[in-house]
Structures are given as structure tokens and as C-alpha cells.
Write an enzyme that holds these catalytic residues in place. Structure first.
Site, PDB file in Angstrom:
ATOM      1  CB  CYS A 111      17.252   8.590   1.342  1.00 42.26           C
ATOM      2  SG  CYS A 111      15.996   7.768   0.199  1.00 42.26           S
ATOM      3  CG  HIS A 249      14.969  10.215   4.696  1.00 42.03           C
ATOM      4  ND1 HIS A 249      15.045  11.163   3.624  1.00 42.03           N
ATOM      5  CD2 HIS A 249      14.589   8.732   4.304  1.00 42.03           C
ATOM      6  CE1 HIS A 249      14.765  10.400   2.666  1.00 42.03           C
ATOM      7  NE2 HIS A 249      14.240   9.076   3.032  1.00 42.03           N
ATOM      8  CG  ASN A 279      11.680   9.508   0.230  1.00 37.73           C
ATOM      9  OD1 ASN A 279      12.791  10.164   0.166  1.00 37.73           O
ATOM     10  ND2 ASN A 279      11.931   8.172   0.535  1.00 37.73           N
TER      11      ASN A 279
HETATM   12  N1  ACO Z   1      -2.804   3.333  -3.187  1.00 39.76           N
HETATM   13  C1  ACO Z   1      -3.580   2.330  -2.723  1.00 39.76           C
HETATM   14  N2  ACO Z   1      -3.327   1.060  -2.185  1.00 39.76           N
HETATM   15  C2  ACO Z   1      -2.240   0.871  -2.291  1.00 39.76           C
HETATM   16  C3  ACO Z   1      -1.120   1.802  -2.757  1.00 39.76           C
HETATM   17  C4  ACO Z   1      -1.529   3.111  -3.067  1.00 39.76           C
HETATM   18  N3  ACO Z   1      -0.685   3.871  -3.566  1.00 39.76           N
HETATM   19  N4  ACO Z   1       0.185   1.244  -2.423  1.00 39.76           N
HETATM   20  C5  ACO Z   1       0.005   0.040  -2.204  1.00 39.76           C
HETATM   21  N5  ACO Z   1      -1.311  -0.076  -1.890  1.00 39.76           N
HETATM   22  C6  ACO Z   1      -1.931  -1.227  -1.446  1.00 39.76           C
HETATM   23  C7  ACO Z   1      -1.230  -2.769  -1.557  1.00 39.76           C
HETATM   24  O1  ACO Z   1      -1.575  -3.209  -3.024  1.00 39.76           O
HETATM   25  C8  ACO Z   1      -1.710  -3.490  -0.551  1.00 39.76           C
HETATM   26  O2  ACO Z   1      -3.017  -4.053  -0.861  1.00 39.76           O
HETATM   27  P1  ACO Z   1      -3.060  -5.623  -0.260  1.00 39.76           P
HETATM   28  O3  ACO Z   1      -2.987  -5.645   1.122  1.00 39.76           O
HETATM   29  O4  ACO Z   1      -4.398  -5.820  -0.783  1.00 39.76           O
HETATM   30  O5  ACO Z   1      -2.313  -6.351  -0.929  1.00 39.76           O
HETATM   31  C9  ACO Z   1      -1.675  -2.464   0.562  1.00 39.76           C
HETATM   32  O6  ACO Z   1      -1.982  -1.222   0.112  1.00 39.76           O
HETATM   33  C10 ACO Z   1      -0.390  -2.340   1.264  1.00 39.76           C
HETATM   34  O7  ACO Z   1      -0.949  -2.044   2.765  1.00 39.76           O
HETATM   35  P2  ACO Z   1       0.348  -1.811   3.459  1.00 39.76           P
HETATM   36  O8  ACO Z   1       1.490  -2.973   3.468  1.00 39.76           O
HETATM   37  O9  ACO Z   1      -0.220  -2.534   5.170  1.00 39.76           O
HETATM   38  O10 ACO Z   1       0.832  -0.597   3.613  1.00 39.76           O
HETATM   39  P3  ACO Z   1       1.858   0.087   4.491  1.00 39.76           P
HETATM   40  O11 ACO Z   1       1.121   0.590   5.770  1.00 39.76           O
HETATM   41  O12 ACO Z   1       2.681  -0.758   4.911  1.00 39.76           O
HETATM   42  O13 ACO Z   1       2.237   1.446   3.953  1.00 39.76           O
HETATM   43  C11 ACO Z   1       4.204   2.101   2.767  1.00 39.76           C
HETATM   44  C12 ACO Z   1       3.030   1.220   2.755  1.00 39.76           C
HETATM   45  C13 ACO Z   1       3.553   3.489   2.692  1.00 39.76           C
HETATM   46  C14 ACO Z   1       5.191   1.601   1.564  1.00 39.76           C
HETATM   47  C15 ACO Z   1       5.054   1.777   3.931  1.00 39.76           C
HETATM   48  O14 ACO Z   1       5.511   0.306   4.061  1.00 39.76           O
HETATM   49  C16 ACO Z   1       6.346   2.554   3.996  1.00 39.76           C
HETATM   50  O15 ACO Z   1       6.439   3.974   4.054  1.00 39.76           O
HETATM   51  N6  ACO Z   1       7.453   2.092   3.794  1.00 39.76           N
HETATM   52  C17 ACO Z   1       8.821   2.615   3.756  1.00 39.76           C
HETATM   53  C18 ACO Z   1       9.031   3.330   2.401  1.00 39.76           C
HETATM   54  C19 ACO Z   1      10.301   3.899   2.531  1.00 39.76           C
HETATM   55  O16 ACO Z   1      10.697   4.465   3.469  1.00 39.76           O
HETATM   56  N7  ACO Z   1      10.573   4.130   1.202  1.00 39.76           N
HETATM   57  C20 ACO Z   1      11.947   4.878   0.990  1.00 39.76           C
HETATM   58  C21 ACO Z   1      12.952   3.804   0.746  1.00 39.76           C
HETATM   59  S1  ACO Z   1      14.414   4.378   1.038  1.00 39.76           S
HETATM   60  C22 ACO Z   1      14.680   6.175   0.448  1.00 39.76           C
HETATM   61  O17 ACO Z   1      14.293   6.915   1.148  1.00 39.76           O
HETATM   62  C23 ACO Z   1      15.067   6.040  -1.070  1.00 39.76           C
END
Ligand code: ACO
Length: 378
Positions: A111, A249, A279
């Protein structure tokens, strides 16, 4: 020593829009979950190649700068969506543009690729290696997304944008740059299935398995972007209140808000596009920059902070002093090939190529990496 002013800008965005509702038709997810956790409502899915998106973006940026492709010295293709390893993608853009004199480099820091590319091109102009450059941020993630994994499939989109840099005596363009990499956490974001480490394992290209620790990435993103922003401001002797605009970003609205808070910049000064495009990895910053210009959010002399992070886990923060001109000198006749399909149809075609029986996945799980076995290798 010359500076490297940003004199041209352009986008090559695909038109097909994939909504949260579309994703809910084949994934156990909801509009409410995606908006609350990420701020995303829509993202784009490309019907054309990454090189075509990149070429349209670069062509528009060159027309905006009034620069003939034949006079271009350097193309940097920033991103992790390469059509082939050899020949590289920048050479594909070079031939499509007719930029016959240009050196052509692919640069992948995920990214942050656009910002690493902007820093590299600026350094090459400042040291006299080249006089001008096109820097592109482009991704075609839909082709290697694991569409069965709701943890990642809802987060990403396709897109491209580019800028032109030209040597100038005025103090413009990138005036400060902090780059780094938290490599100890590199395993928290890995796309299994793309790369020569998978050769001979019976794996179908595009049938990927994403190792993705969202919460680890989230924490590193906020810290990496905030620390780098603080450092680049300090290095340039600038305080947060002197920053006119932040173009960050766009991985998650909550990450953007946290970084703005740490940087001490109010959200009114932050460009947000994550709700429209998701993203797009390397494309998020240049696409947001082009959007800021079209909205009149950048003025002559604006001071712009650009923080980013990505796989690696790389991070970057650049400080840019905008030049005098905020309107294009010209427009390009180029556009993407016509599209006849919906985003959902495009995604369905990709999903149909992914192995429903998990044979590829068994192979993917079997491939080991340096940090898993501390040197054991594939
Ligand atoms: N729909 C519904 N539920 C979902 C989904 C979805 N799409 N995705 C995950 N869940 C569930 C999981 O199964 C989990 O359930 P569980 O608690 O029963 O196991 C729960 O939701 C996950 O909840 P959290 O971990 O609390 O979610 P969080 O608030 O951390 O958000 C997210 C997740 C959006 C991925 C966040 O952590 C994030 O944005 N992280 C950074 C990601 C990022 O920046 N990625 C880019 C990487 S670098 C680049 O840019 C290439």
C-alpha cells in the site's frame, strides 16, 4: 539542487461499483458491519488490466502537465498487482504511452508503493539522474482476492492514479519523507498463492489464501503512520497547525481518524475516499489526491501530509509543498475500454475460477516461509 514539483495528475478508475449489499449476496456479512468497522460503502472492480488503468492515469497526468510522453524520463509503477514478473508492468505502460525514452521501474511495497515511488522519483530528479517522471499507484486486487473470506473480501477495491514530477528551482514537491518497515510483523499480512514460492505446488493463480491479522495490522497502521507523520513534520520544522491538508492511505475510516488525532490535525483537513473506493492499496493516496484537486481542496502553496502503511509492514509519511498551478494544462483523449458488466458479474467470473474443493488451498497451506521456520524456507 533542483526540487521535483508535482505538475500533473490523473486517474484511471474502473466504473463498476460493488456495494456492501452486493457482497452480502455471497458472503455472510452486512452493510451495517462493514460501515461500522471500516467506513466503506462501495469499492470498484476493474474490467480491464492493471496496465490499462495505469496507462490511462499516466496519460491524463501527462496531459495535465502539458508533457509529451516522448519527453518522459522515468516511469515508476507502484503497487503489488503485476501482470507478469517479466517483463515488468512499467514497460507495458511505457509502450502504451509511447514514452520511448523512459526508464521503467516496478516498485512494490504494497500500500505504500506510491509514496515510496514518489520519494524515489524525487530523489532521482534532485540528484540529476532524470528531469521528469510519472509515478503511478495502481492495484487490481479483485483478480487475486479470496472471495470466500469475508475478513478481507469486503475491504479492498481496484483503481489507479498517477502524478507527473518535473525539476524546478522553486521549493516544491516532496520536501520531507520518512520511510520504514516493521518487518518483524511481516507475516501478519500475506497473500498466499502469488509468487515463485508457490511454483510446482499445484496451485492455481488467483486462488489465494490471505493470512490477515486485522487487529495487529490496525495497531501497526496507527502507530506507523502517526510516528512517521510526527517525524516528517519535525524534520521539516513544521507544526501540525501549518498543515493545510492530510491525504492519508485509506484502509479504514477508524485508522484515518486515529492518525489525524495523533497528528493533531482536525478531520475537516483530511481527505476521505474510503467510503467510495475501499482500500485500493497503492492507489488510495494518488486517487485521493486527484479527488482533492478536483474538489478545489488544494490551493497554490498548500502544505500536504501523506501518511500510509502496507504489507511488509511498510510505513511512510511525506510532506509536500504544492506549486502554483492547481488546474490542468490539458486533457487526454484516452479512457478505459468500455465495460458492459456489473461489478457482481465481474466478481462472479473470478469466483468461478477459484477452486471450490480447496485443492489449491491444501497446497497453499503446505508452503512454509522464512519467518515460520526461521530459515526453513519453502
Ligand atoms: N462481516 C461480518 N462479520 C465479520 C466480517 C464481515 N465482513 N469480517 C469479520 N467478521 C467478524 C469476525 O468473524 C469476528 O467475529 P468473532 O468475533 O465472532 O470471531 C469479528 O467480526 C471481528 O471483529 P473484530 O476483530 O473486533 O473487528 P475489528 O473491529 O478489528 O475490524 C477490521 C476488523 C476491519 C479488519 C480491522 O481490524 C481493520 O481494519 N484492520 C486493518 C486492516 C487493514 O488495514 N488492512 C489493510 C492492510 S495493509 C494494506 O493496506 C494492503
Amino acid at each position: 539542487m533542483p526540487y521535483a514539483s508535482i505538475t500533473g495528475w490523473g486517474e484511471g478508475m474502473p466504473p463498476a461499483v460493488l456495494s456492501n449489499e452486493d457482497l452480502s449476496t455471497f458472503l455472510d456479512t452486512s452493510d451495517e458491519w462493514i460501515i461500522t468497522r471500516t467506513g466503506m460503502k462501495e469499492r470498484r472492480v476493474s474490467h480491464v488490466s492493471a496496465i490499462e488503468m495505469a496507462t490511462v492515469a499516466a496519460s491524463r497526468a501527462l496531459a495535465c502537465a502539458g508533457l509529451d510522453p516522448a519527453d518522459l524520463d522515468l516511469i515508476i509503477y507502484g503497487g503489488c498487482s503485476n501482470e507478469e514478473a517479466v517483463p515488468n508492468s512499467a514497460s507495458g505502460v511505457q509502450v502504451a504511452l509511447g514514452a520511448t525514452r523512459a526508464a521503467s521501474i516496478d516498485l512494490n511495497t504494497a500500500c505504500t508503493s506510491f509514496l515510496y515511488g514518489l520519494t524515489t522519483a524525487t530523489a532521482m530528479i534532485r540528484t540529476g539522474v532524470v528531469r521528469n517522471a510519472v509515478v503511478i499507484g495502481v492495484e487490481l486486487i479483485s483478480r487475486y482476492m479470496d472471495w470466500s473470506n469475508r475478513n478481507v473480501a469486503v475491504l479492498f477495491g481496484d483503481g489507479a492514479a498517477a502524478v507527473v514530477l518535473q525539476a524546478t528551482d522553486r521549493e516544491e514537491g516532496v520536501i520531507g519523507s520518512v520511510l520504514g518497515c516493521d518487518a518483524e510483523s511481516r507475516a501478519s499480512l500475506r497473500v498466499r498463492g502469488v509468487g515463485c514460492g508457490y511454483a510446482g505446488k499445484g496451485i492455481t493463480f488467483g486462488d489465494t489464501l490471505w493470512d490477515f491479522d486485522g487487529q495487529v495490522i490496525f495497531k501497526h497502521a496507527v502507530k506507523g503512520m502517526s510516528d512517521a507523520s510526527g517525524k516528517v513534520l519535525a524534520n521539516c520544522g513544521v507544526t501540525a497547525d501549518q498543515v493545510d491538508l492530510v491525504v492519508p492511505h485509506q484502509a479504514n475510516l477508524r485508522i484515518i481518524e486515529a492518525v489525524a488525532k495523533y497528528a493533531g490535525v482536525p478531520m475537516e483537513k483530511v481527505i476521505v475516499t474510503v467510503h467510495k473506493y475501499g482500500n485500493m492499496s497503492a492507489a488510495t493516496v494518488p486517487v485521493s489526491l486527484v479527488e482533492a484537486l478536483s474538489l478545489g481542496r488544494i490551493r497554490p502553496g498548500s502544505l500536504i501530509l501523506m501518511p500510509a502503511f502496507g504489507g511488509g509492514l511498510t510505513f511512510a509519511a511525506l510532506l509536500v509543498r504544492w506549486g502554483e498551478r492547481v488546474t490542468p494544462l490539458g486533457t487526454s483523449p484516452r479512457s478505459l475500454s468500455p465495460n458492459t458488466k456489473t461489478a457482481l458479474e465481474l466478481v462472479s467470473e473470478i469466483r468461478a475460477t477459484q477452486d471450490p474443493h480447496g485443492r489449491s488451498r491444501a497446497g497453499l497451506m503446505g508452503v512454509r516461509f522464512v519467518e515460520e521456520g526461521r530459515g526453513a524456507g519453502g
